[in-house]
Every structure is written in C-alpha cells, then in structure tokens.
Scaffold this motif. Structure first.
Motif, PDB file in Angstrom:
ATOM      1  N   ARG A 178     -55.021  14.848 -89.215  1.00 39.37           N
ATOM      2  CA  ARG A 178     -55.127  14.201 -90.514  1.00 39.37           C
ATOM      3  C   ARG A 178     -55.069  12.692 -90.376  1.00 39.37           C
ATOM      4  O   ARG A 178     -54.351  12.178 -89.531  1.00 39.37           O
TER       5      ARG A 178
ATOM      6  N   ARG B 264     -43.592  16.786-102.327  1.00 36.51           N
ATOM      7  CA  ARG B 264     -44.990  16.408-102.208  1.00 36.51           C
ATOM      8  C   ARG B 264     -45.228  14.913-102.315  1.00 36.51           C
ATOM      9  O   ARG B 264     -46.352  14.459-102.279  1.00 36.51           O
TER      10      ARG B 264
ATOM     11  N   VAL C  61     -55.618  14.614-100.417  1.00 34.06           N
ATOM     12  CA  VAL C  61     -56.279  13.494-101.089  1.00 34.06           C
ATOM     13  C   VAL C  61     -57.777  13.705-100.942  1.00 34.06           C
ATOM     14  O   VAL C  61     -58.282  13.866 -99.833  1.00 34.06           O
TER      15      VAL C  61
ATOM     16  N   GLU D 238     -45.588  11.985 -92.044  1.00 37.91           N
ATOM     17  CA  GLU D 238     -46.272  13.079 -92.722  1.00 37.91           C
ATOM     18  C   GLU D 238     -47.553  12.527 -93.314  1.00 37.91           C
ATOM     19  O   GLU D 238     -47.571  11.448 -93.882  1.00 37.91           O
ATOM     20  N   ARG D 239     -48.613  13.283 -93.173  1.00 40.84           N
ATOM     21  CA  ARG D 239     -49.900  12.796 -93.671  1.00 40.84           C
ATOM     22  C   ARG D 239     -50.535  13.835 -94.570  1.00 40.84           C
ATOM     23  O   ARG D 239     -50.409  15.032 -94.335  1.00 40.84           O
ATOM     24  N   PRO D 240     -51.253  13.379 -95.590  1.00 41.98           N
ATOM     25  CA  PRO D 240     -51.972  14.332 -96.424  1.00 41.98           C
ATOM     26  C   PRO D 240     -53.254  14.774 -95.729  1.00 41.98           C
ATOM     27  O   PRO D 240     -53.773  14.073 -94.852  1.00 41.98           O
ATOM     28  N   ALA D 241     -53.748  15.936 -96.096  1.00 46.88           N
ATOM     29  CA  ALA D 241     -55.103  16.291 -95.699  1.00 46.88           C
ATOM     30  C   ALA D 241     -56.071  15.458 -96.519  1.00 46.88           C
ATOM     31  O   ALA D 241     -55.771  15.082 -97.648  1.00 46.88           O
ATOM     32  N   VAL D 242     -57.198  15.124 -95.942  1.00 48.74           N
ATOM     33  CA  VAL D 242     -58.202  14.340 -96.675  1.00 48.74           C
ATOM     34  C   VAL D 242     -59.509  15.120 -96.716  1.00 48.74           C
ATOM     35  O   VAL D 242     -60.014  15.566 -95.680  1.00 48.74           O
TER      36      VAL D 242
ATOM     37  N   VAL E 160     -45.716  11.075 -98.822  1.00 51.23           N
ATOM     38  CA  VAL E 160     -46.303  12.395 -98.941  1.00 51.23           C
ATOM     39  C   VAL E 160     -45.220  13.470 -98.921  1.00 51.23           C
ATOM     40  O   VAL E 160     -45.487  14.635 -99.157  1.00 51.23           O
TER      41      VAL E 160
ATOM     42  N   ARG F  43     -50.523  18.916 -99.610  1.00 51.66           N
ATOM     43  CA  ARG F  43     -50.888  17.617-100.161  1.00 51.66           C
ATOM     44  C   ARG F  43     -52.287  17.263 -99.692  1.00 51.66           C
ATOM     45  O   ARG F  43     -52.537  17.147 -98.490  1.00 51.66           O
TER      46      ARG F  43
END
Lengths: 247, 247
Positions: free
Chosen positions: A24, A73, B116, B23-27, A66, B114
DNA sequence: ACAAAAGTGTTAATTTTACACCCATGC
DNA sequence: GCATGGGTGTAAAATTAACACTTTTGT
C-alpha cells in the motif's frame, strides 16, 4: 455508507475476512494555504528541516491517520487536512474554508516511498493571517506570493499542486462567492474588487465592477452592512455576504 | 520530480532510509464511465459478485498497483484508471478521456478496511459503447441512466462519487469542448445540442443553440466537415472539432 | 487647493432569450 | 400532402467594456 446498511451476508463475510496484505502507498494531505496580503495572493510555505529536499520550501502537509485499519479507522481526509492546518498554523479551522483540489500520486513524487497525496486549498481571512505561528517540524514558515512561489524550486511535485490550487481558485471565483472566505465579515466594494484582481491577476475597471456588485445586491447575495470603511480618501460603504444558513 | 534533481545529501539520506511501517490505507481507483445512449447520459455499472454488497450495483474500480514501494513503484493514478478501464470494458483507452474528479476516503466507506479511492470520469464515444464487454470479476455490466443510478442503492459511497462526476461534467461542458469526447468524429449541430441537453438535463432552443454553434465556428473551435447526416427529415450538415494538435 | 479614491452616467458592442417562420425530406 | 426536424430571421432584454465625469474626504 454506515455499517448498519450492510446485509447479514456482508456481516458474516466480514467476521471471517482478513484484509489481504497488499502493498500500500502512504497517504498524506498537502495544503495550499492561501490569503491576501498587500493586495497579493500569497501562500504559506514551510522550509524543510529533514531530507529529502532539506532547506527547500514546501507545502505544509502530513500523513493521514488510519488507525490500525480494523477496529479503529482513523480520520477522514478532510479531518486530516483540518488537523494539519491547525498544527501548522495554530489557527482554529472552523472559520477557514478547506476544499479538496486533487490527488497526486506519481510513483516517484517522493523519493522515500510511494506516496499518494490528497491536496486541499485553505482560504484564510487576511485578518487571521498575522496570528499564524510556525508549528510542527517546520523550521520556518513564510507567506510567499503565489506568482513567485510557482517559479521557485519547491520540494516534491508541489509546484504542480500550487498550480492546480490557483486554477481551482480562479474557477470558483466566477462560479461562487468563494471570495467571502478571503475577506473580513464586512468589506467595501473596492476590497472585493482587489481580491478579484489579486486572484485573476488583472486590473478591473472600478465603475464596471461596481455595476456587477450592485447586481449581486439585487440578487440578495450581498447586502449593505452598518458602518463605513475609512480609506486614504473618501470613506466607502461596507457590505456583507447574505447569510444563507450554511457555514 | 525526477531522481536526478535530488541533492547529494538527499541521496545519502535515502541510502540509509527505511520507510517506517505506518499503517496505510488501501488505495483504489473508481471509474464513472459515461456515454450518451438514446439521448440520455448513462454510466456503466457492474453487479458485484462478492461481499460486501454482493448483488448490488457498483462503479467499476480496483486497486492501484504500488509495486513493493522501493525498487518498483508501480503505476501512476491515471495509469491505474486506464488499466481498470480497459480491464472492465475491453476498450482501447487512447480514445477515451479520463479525468480525475476527486478522492474519497471516509473511514468506513469500505467495511473491509480503510480505503482511499481516487475517482475518475471516463467519457466514451457512443460509437464505442456497443463494443463494451463485461470483464474482470463482474457478474454483469449495464448502462444505466445517471438520473436513475443516483436513486439506486449503489454499493459503498458510489452515489456520492457519481454525483461528483455529474457536477464535474456540467462544469466542464460550459468551460471547454468536453462534448468532443462524447461525439463521433463528425456530428450535426443537433447532435451536439442533444449532448448538451442530456448532460444539463434541460431542453435548449434549436435556433439559439445554432447561433452559439456558429460563433464556435467563427472562433475556429469547430469547422464544417464533408458529408451530411441523414435524419428523420431534412439531412443536416456535419462538423468536426478543429484539431489543435493535442490529443 | 489638490490628490485620491468613491461613486455615477453614457454609449456601443456583444450576448441571451423568446419566438415566428421557411425549407427539404421521408412517408 | 403533411409531419418532422433542419435551418433562418427578428426584436427585446441583459450583459460587458471603455471611458468620462462628479463627489467626498484627508492633507
């Protein structure tokens, strides 16, 4: 879309679902904080303290929180922009217009890692601008004329973002009463005119502008306000945008 | 911003830099694929096969490829949109206009995790529309009138995205020759008028529209093309947008 | 008195809007 | 012939644009 709208099937699925560990990108928000100073459209730049682009000027910004992605969330994109805005400026965000102007995600836009940045424009009333204080990890912050900034070697793809913000602002100016966010609560006709001149970077005939302005009064977009504005010469009447309920 | 513009300091820094594991969101990218069918503005919906929102209609879309984030950085956002467009429709992307319309990242917009999403509008010439074939993991794909779609219980926050796309399209229509992307290479005045009518959802006086059209010819935006268009009555002259070098 | 900026008026050109009407074609 | 939709004309109203002029203030 709230959780309560999910079907039973959805809920059953989710109870066993393990989000795949795709690679990601990091997600950030970048801010083009704008105001009018000395009849010029200016934006806030911060000087970077850390590599990459150390000592270079850049737009303020930071990571979107996040949470852990499951139970917590984190924040919405707009919330992230508001948080960064208040961290970087120390200003209350409720009187400052924030609008999303685009997403920037070129693979190499940040040399450290893959970053997708959501850019926001922030319109600050000039009356608030003097109260801005450097915050966070920025060495220095400075108001810079947008014209000049776009010729500077800003960090990352920030020139592109600044340019998009200017485009956005010019579009909004004709289509809405966005200038409201760049003016004190009451203002003279000339003050509104100078905001238009600064944004469009043209000079506007005062007489003709006045006629357009009076039409806005006919349309109940603007109304006269009590008081007068003292100027270098003849005092001017002041006006305000008609409050339409919406903040 | 290419790598060659980095300073020596930046390069030294990068050689030791280990991207923190935030932590990273999926894009993802989501597509609002639009065309004109039977004088109506329609968009392409796919019926979901998998939870969540199984059996519900949704906008086509998918994950942005990010590589491992270091040596390989994956694709640009626009490239991701192009790839999804061709995966979902089987159409060549080079004749289809793709424009970013916004980023959507509400914390709970996807119940799984999560996410984006960067939304793109795709304008497909009606002549290409019949060649669209269901692709990827979609059970069914269907053109739906935008008016109807916005009243349907689309999956996720897709109603909001579709609404933003319509806003964007209407804005563009007045400000540019975006209608070009929704017409065959040559077209009659009435055909362009009906595109405007479909997008703005109003009826336009044919005589008055003609005068605006002729002004576009004066301005060399449009020129007459050889041939005529056979209609239910009197045949019409056909025109084309003047090629300005840019695709 | 004078400069400066507010405020007013005049005119031509352009654009918008509503609407009437003629013209070429398929049926 | 006649319905249909392309194509043309007219006239009022609204808007834009250039520019001259008057008024009210501070110095």
């Amino acid at each position: 879309m709230t959780r309560s709208q999910l079907t039973h099937e959805d809920k059953a699925f989710l109870s066993t679902y393990d989000p795949a560990t795709y690679e990601r990108p990091a997600v950030t928000v970048d801010l083009v904080i704008l105001t009018i100073l000395d009849d010029r459209l200016v934006l806030l730049l911060v000087q970077r303290n850390e590599p990459p682009y150390r000592k270079k000027w850049a737009l303020p910004g930071g990571f979107v929180r996040v949470g852990n992605g499951k139970s917590s969330r984190g924040e919405d994109l707009l919330e992230a922009a508001q948080r960064e805005l208040s961290e970087e400026t120390g200003l209350p965000t409720d009187d400052i217009l924030l609008a999303q102007i685009g997403a920037f995600g070129a693979p190499m836009r940040d040399p450290r890692m893959r970053v997708v940045s959501i850019a926001y424009a922030a319109l600050v009333r000039p009356t608030l601008a003097p109260f801005i204080q450097a915050g966070g990890d920025a060495a220095r912050t400075e108001w810079t004329a947008l014209n000049d900034a776009m010729k500077m070697p800003l960090a990352f793809d920030h020139p592109e973002i600044a340019s998009k913000a200017l485009q956005w602002l010019r579009d909004q100016l004709v289509r809405s009463s966005i200038a409201r966010s760049l003016l004190p609560p009451t203002f003279s006709i000339a003050e509104l005119r100078r905001v238009h001149e600064a944004i469009l970077d043209v000079s506007i005939d005062p007489g003709n502008f006045r006629k357009r302005f009076l039409r806005m009064i006919d349309d109940s977009v603007i109304e006269q306000a009590p008081g007068r504005r003292i100027t270098a010469s003849k005092p001017a009447s002041v006006y305000r945008f008609v409050d339409t309920g919406r903040s």
